[in-house]
Design a protein around this motif. Structure first.
Motif, PDB file in Angstrom:
ATOM      1  N   ARG A   1      -9.052 -44.031  13.722  1.00 48.72           N
ATOM      2  CA  ARG A   1      -8.157 -44.873  14.510  1.00 48.72           C
ATOM      3  C   ARG A   1      -6.814 -44.171  14.686  1.00 48.72           C
ATOM      4  O   ARG A   1      -6.423 -43.355  13.846  1.00 48.72           O
ATOM      5  N   MET A   2      -6.126 -44.530  15.758  1.00 50.54           N
ATOM      6  CA  MET A   2      -4.846 -43.907  16.062  1.00 50.54           C
ATOM      7  C   MET A   2      -3.740 -44.603  15.266  1.00 50.54           C
ATOM      8  O   MET A   2      -3.670 -45.824  15.266  1.00 50.54           O
TER       9      MET A   2
ATOM     10  N   ILE B   1       4.579 -38.669  22.248  1.00 49.29           N
ATOM     11  CA  ILE B   1       5.154 -39.966  22.592  1.00 49.29           C
ATOM     12  C   ILE B   1       6.520 -39.726  23.231  1.00 49.29           C
ATOM     13  O   ILE B   1       7.408 -39.143  22.620  1.00 49.29           O
TER      14      ILE B   1
ATOM     15  N   TYR C   1       1.149 -48.050  17.480  1.00 46.49           N
ATOM     16  CA  TYR C   1       1.084 -49.483  17.772  1.00 46.49           C
ATOM     17  C   TYR C   1       0.761 -49.846  19.216  1.00 46.49           C
ATOM     18  O   TYR C   1       0.925 -50.987  19.620  1.00 46.49           O
ATOM     19  N   ARG C   2       0.319 -48.885  20.014  1.00 45.27           N
ATOM     20  CA  ARG C   2      -0.190 -49.236  21.339  1.00 45.27           C
ATOM     21  C   ARG C   2      -1.296 -48.251  21.683  1.00 45.27           C
ATOM     22  O   ARG C   2      -1.523 -47.288  20.945  1.00 45.27           O
ATOM     23  N   GLY C   3      -1.980 -48.468  22.798  1.00 46.15           N
ATOM     24  CA  GLY C   3      -2.965 -47.497  23.252  1.00 46.15           C
ATOM     25  C   GLY C   3      -2.257 -46.389  24.007  1.00 46.15           C
ATOM     26  O   GLY C   3      -1.166 -46.583  24.522  1.00 46.15           O
ATOM     27  N   LEU C   4      -2.884 -45.212  24.056  1.00 50.53           N
ATOM     28  CA  LEU C   4      -2.291 -44.078  24.768  1.00 50.53           C
ATOM     29  C   LEU C   4      -3.339 -43.429  25.657  1.00 50.53           C
ATOM     30  O   LEU C   4      -4.522 -43.360  25.287  1.00 50.53           O
TER      31      LEU C   4
ATOM     32  N   GLU D   1      -7.451 -46.980  22.645  1.00 50.85           N
ATOM     33  CA  GLU D   1      -6.753 -48.251  22.490  1.00 50.85           C
ATOM     34  C   GLU D   1      -6.228 -48.410  21.064  1.00 50.85           C
ATOM     35  O   GLU D   1      -6.750 -47.820  20.119  1.00 50.85           O
ATOM     36  N   MET D   2      -5.230 -49.267  20.936  1.00 54.43           N
ATOM     37  CA  MET D   2      -4.688 -49.543  19.612  1.00 54.43           C
ATOM     38  C   MET D   2      -5.780 -50.113  18.704  1.00 54.43           C
ATOM     39  O   MET D   2      -6.458 -51.075  19.066  1.00 54.43           O
ATOM     40  N   GLY D   3      -5.959 -49.496  17.552  1.00 51.46           N
ATOM     41  CA  GLY D   3      -6.926 -50.003  16.574  1.00 51.46           C
ATOM     42  C   GLY D   3      -8.378 -49.683  16.912  1.00 51.46           C
ATOM     43  O   GLY D   3      -9.272 -50.010  16.141  1.00 51.46           O
ATOM     44  N   GLU D   4      -8.611 -49.040  18.057  1.00 51.20           N
ATOM     45  CA  GLU D   4      -9.995 -48.734  18.449  1.00 51.20           C
ATOM     46  C   GLU D   4     -10.581 -47.648  17.540  1.00 51.20           C
ATOM     47  O   GLU D   4      -9.913 -46.663  17.227  1.00 51.20           O
TER      48      GLU D   4
ATOM     49  N   TYR E   1      -4.892 -46.212   7.867  1.00 53.02           N
ATOM     50  CA  TYR E   1      -6.094 -46.737   8.524  1.00 53.02           C
ATOM     51  C   TYR E   1      -6.767 -45.713   9.437  1.00 53.02           C
ATOM     52  O   TYR E   1      -7.688 -46.050  10.170  1.00 53.02           O
TER      53      TYR E   1
ATOM     54  N   MET F   1       2.647 -44.929  11.104  1.00 55.02           N
ATOM     55  CA  MET F   1       2.822 -46.348  10.796  1.00 55.02           C
ATOM     56  C   MET F   1       1.520 -47.033  10.401  1.00 55.02           C
ATOM     57  O   MET F   1       1.530 -48.015   9.697  1.00 55.02           O
ATOM     58  N   PHE F   2       0.404 -46.477  10.916  1.00 58.13           N
ATOM     59  CA  PHE F   2      -0.899 -46.971  10.456  1.00 58.13           C
ATOM     60  C   PHE F   2      -1.702 -45.824   9.828  1.00 58.13           C
ATOM     61  O   PHE F   2      -2.919 -45.819   9.900  1.00 58.13           O
TER      62      PHE F   2
END
Lengths: 335, 131
Positions: free
Chosen positions: B27-28, B109, B31-34, B79-82, B5, B1-2
């Motif tokens: 980046r992962m 997941i 849409y959330r951190g894991l 983290e998300m977007g980290e 990026y 989904m991202f």
């Protein structure tokens, strides 16, 4: 001024702004501020998305969170939990660990001042049952999301309903995701597939089959027989994952329904959802006496980001203009 | 989904600790951190050649891990977007100029029956090494 015929409130899941938050063009505070500006007073958050250091929630974050709520005129309503049954590579979480995970997330909700927790669809009914007394003690409702491709007649949901009706726990209930009311195939999804190289005749076959509420079960096979590739298979799988069912099915379970995840893919410039008929959904909620939040859940970003700038704020704004219209809120001129 | 990026356009640089190799920021695509135990792979292909996971390390918010440590790391998260730093060793020093950097992320997941994640490839220009 006439008395409103309903008690439905408007909210937003900050999930809606995931594109902007991911890219750090919007902070958590920005998300709350724009929700308030749009008139979405109820805030839903995925703690695992926007609270760095989760599952720890520091006093500092909680203070800041409360200050934002006050500043922007918003209220914490719901948090979304994920049950990571596959946390370890070599074994699943035991039932006891799963219950503990849910109870931890109830604690997170309490810290943030929310009284509703979204239980993800993979939460087993027996885990809901065992976690219910803890949630009840904490004054939190644990609401199972009813997410596509599931529906109220599906065995998985029936098992959950059995627990809810048998225990009668006030802590247990449902959170319908409006992605279960996709009446026509989301245009942003089929157009993305075309840009990714899907065969136009197969895209046409898939979307027509879906839109006619035809038999989607064998679409993957038919796409295979017609020489489809990975992008075509992906689209065919999507067609089996969306569902259309009659929103009136919610009426029977209305006492259990505490929150609505108002999923949407594309709000058009004239403020209607392209694929989900909210003009027929909202009256059902009014008829059923639903008094919780319609909580925006924008999910179109991932389907347009390859070709267009994502503007989640404008998409959510349009959805709330639609909600205000369907809920009979006074407009700017006669307010 | 991202997916688009995953590979960050900024931050691509040579290792500055005397070893040959580099760092790419990633980046992962989720849409959330894991928890890191659910990050099954962050595979790197540099200029068409796979870099073995054993020659890479993974750093999030200052904590560095080998990939064989991740399955047991349940108390730290991506983290998300980290932007995580994927450091890798190469036999030869990285030549200045453009490189093709491809990264595939595989995530475990729980609600998904198949692995999640995604892949991305970009042409990145090696930043000048700071001495």
């Amino acid at each position: 001024m006439t008395t409103p015929a309903h008690q439905i409130k408007r909210g937003v899941s900050l999930y809606s702004f995931q594109e902007e938050y991911f890219l750090r063009t919007m902070s958590v505070e920005d998300c709350i501020r724009v929700a308030g500006e749009i008139g979405a007073r109820g805030i839903e958050i995925i703690p695992e998305q926007m609270i760095p250091g989760f599952p720890q929630v520091t006093d500092e974050f909680v203070e800041q969170w409360s200050a934002w709520m006050e500043r922007y005129g918003t209220t914490p309503v719901a948090t979304d939990l994920f049950l990571d049954t596959k946390l370890h590579p070599d074994r699943w979480l035991t039932r006891e660990e799963q219950v503990a995970s849910v109870c931890r997330d109830v604690d997170v909700a309490v810290r943030l001042g929310a009284t509703i927790v979204r239980a993800i669809i993979n939460t087993p009914p027996e885990v809901m049952e065992e976690a219910a007394p803890y949630a009840e003690e904490k004054g939190v409702r644990l609401l199972l999301e009813v997410h596509a491709p599931f529906h109220y007649g599906h065995p998985w949901i029936l098992e959950h309903l059995e627990v809810m009706y048998r225990t009668g726990s006030p802590a247990l209930g449902l959170m319908p995701d409006m992605g279960t009311y996709v009446e026509r195939f989301p245009r942003v999804v089929s157009e993305r597939a075309l840009r990714d190289g899907a065969k136009p005749e197969l895209v046409d076959l898939i979307t027509r089959t879906y839109d006619d509420h035809g038999d989607t079960h064998a679409l993957m096979d038919v796409v295979n027989y017609r020489g489809g590739g990975p992008v075509d298979f992906g689209l065919a799988r999507q067609a089996t994952h969306y569902i259309w069912s009659d929103p009136k099915a919610m009426l029977e379970h209305m006492p259990l329904i505490g929150h609505i995840q108002a999923k949407f893919y594309e709000m058009t410039p004239d403020e209607v959802e392209y694929s989900i008929p909210y003009d027929r959904i909202v009256p059902v909620l009014v008829e059923g006496g639903f008094d919780g939040h319609l909580s925006s859940e924008y999910e179109g970003n991932r389907h347009v980001q390859d070709a267009f700038p994502v503007d989640s704020v404008e998409q959510v704004r349009r959805q709330h203009a639609m909600f205000a219209r369907l809920l009979g809120e006074p407009t700017g001129e006669d307010a | 989904m991202f997916d688009r990026y995953i590979v960050c356009e900024e931050g691509f640089r040579a290792l500055d600790d005397g070893r040959t190799g580099g760092v790419v920021e990633v980046r992962m695509p989720y849409y959330r951190g894991l928890a890191l135990s659910m990050v099954e792979a962050v595979d790197l292909v540099l200029d068409g050649r796979p870099v073995p996971a054993g020659r890479t390390t993974f750093t999030v918010h200052g904590n560095t891990y080998r990939f064989d440590q991740l399955p047991r790391t349940t108390d730290d998260r991506w983290e998300m977007g980290e932007r995580a730093q994927l450091a890798f060793e190469t036999d030869e020093p990285l030549a200045p100029g453009e490189h093709e950097v491809a990264v595939a992320v595989r995530l475990r997941i729980s609600y998904m029956p198949v692995p999640g994640g995604g892949r991305d490839a970009k042409r990145l220009t090696l930043a000048a090494q700071e001495i």
